[in-house]
Scaffold this active site. Structure first.
Site, short mmCIF file in Angstrom:
data_model
loop_
_atom_site.label_atom_id
_atom_site.label_comp_id
_atom_site.label_asym_id
_atom_site.label_seq_id
_atom_site.Cartn_x
_atom_site.Cartn_y
_atom_site.Cartn_z
CB ILE A 74 -1.07 -0.21 1.12
CG1 ILE A 74 -1.64 1.37 1.30
CG2 ILE A 74 -0.42 -0.29 2.56
CD1 ILE A 74 -3.00 1.27 2.08
CD GLU A 108 5.46 -10.93 6.52
OE1 GLU A 108 5.60 -12.18 7.11
OE2 GLU A 108 5.96 -10.77 5.44
CG ASN A 113 6.12 1.71 7.59
OD1 ASN A 113 5.48 2.78 7.82
ND2 ASN A 113 6.32 1.15 6.28
CE1 TYR A 120 -1.45 -1.36 6.39
CE2 TYR A 120 0.63 -2.10 7.52
CZ TYR A 120 -0.16 -1.71 6.32
OH TYR A 120 0.58 -1.66 5.29
#
Ligand SMILES: CC(C)(COP(=O)(O)OP(=O)(O)OC[C@H]1O[C@@H](n2cnc3c(N)ncnc32)[C@H](O)[C@@H]1OP(=O)(O)O)[C@@H](O)C(=O)NCCC(=O)NCCS
Length: 149
Positions: A74, A108, A113, A120
């Site tokens: 993404i 994953e 990050n 998420y």
């Protein structure tokens, strides 16, 4: 003036349009050739976010395996980050997975990050595992989203 953002299925033509700015303006973790293969794969599905003046500002895609989909990537254009585009793409991807009657989505992410992990978790992904040193010296966090039927 606020721009209207549409979500559409990604075509090879869309990839051609961003080919030359893929690494500089989006991210360097996936290159043109891999993305092209992904778009040509019958098990993959990719979507783009596009402004009303036809600027492609992000994309994401899944690979479907039985009743689970793996989010392959993404990416939001650097100049458009932190404005909710990632959230919009991810929620659309979840809707697509619901329509495909899938049971879960997995991914994953590098433990460093933080914007991605925040995004998420915000949409409901939970950490389900850890891959030691998956990204050279950094761990990979495995996350999963259960699709409610
Ligand atoms: C991850 C990515 C797709 C997010 O896209 P985006 O359009 O910026 O996402 P959104 O704006 O919807 O959400 C980002 C959230 O992260 C938050 N955030 C930004 N920097 C952060 C940080 N350092 N720590 C924690 N949260 C952070 C933002 O505040 C926002 O949360 P909010 O909506 O609660 O305010 C984008 O950063 C990107 O393209 N990164 C490079 C590619 C990448 O790493 N992809 C993920 C691979 S697994």
């Amino acid at each position: 003036m606020l721009k209207k953002i549409d979500i559409q299925e990604m075509s090879l033509n869309d990839l051609e349009k961003i080919k030359d700015i893929l690494i500089s303006d989006f991210d360097d973790f996936w290159n043109y050739n891999i993305l092209k293969e992904e778009l040509e794969s019958p098990n993959s599905k990719y979507i783009i976010a596009k402004t009303n003046d036809s600027e492609i500002i992000g994309f994401t895609g899944i690979k479907v395996l039985v009743d689970n989909a793996d989010i392959m990537n993404i990416v939001v254009k650097k100049s458009w980050r932190n404005q909710g585009v990632g959230n919009l793409l991810l929620n659309n991807l979840i809707s697509i997975c619901k329509d495909l009657n899938l049971l879960s989505l997995s991914l994953e992410v590098n433990e460093d990050n933080l914007p991605a992990i925040h995004l998420y978790e915000k949409v409901g992904f939970k950490q389900v595992g850890l891959r030691k040193n998956y990204y050279q010296d950094k761990n990979g966090i495995v996350m999963s989203y259960k699709i409610m039927t």
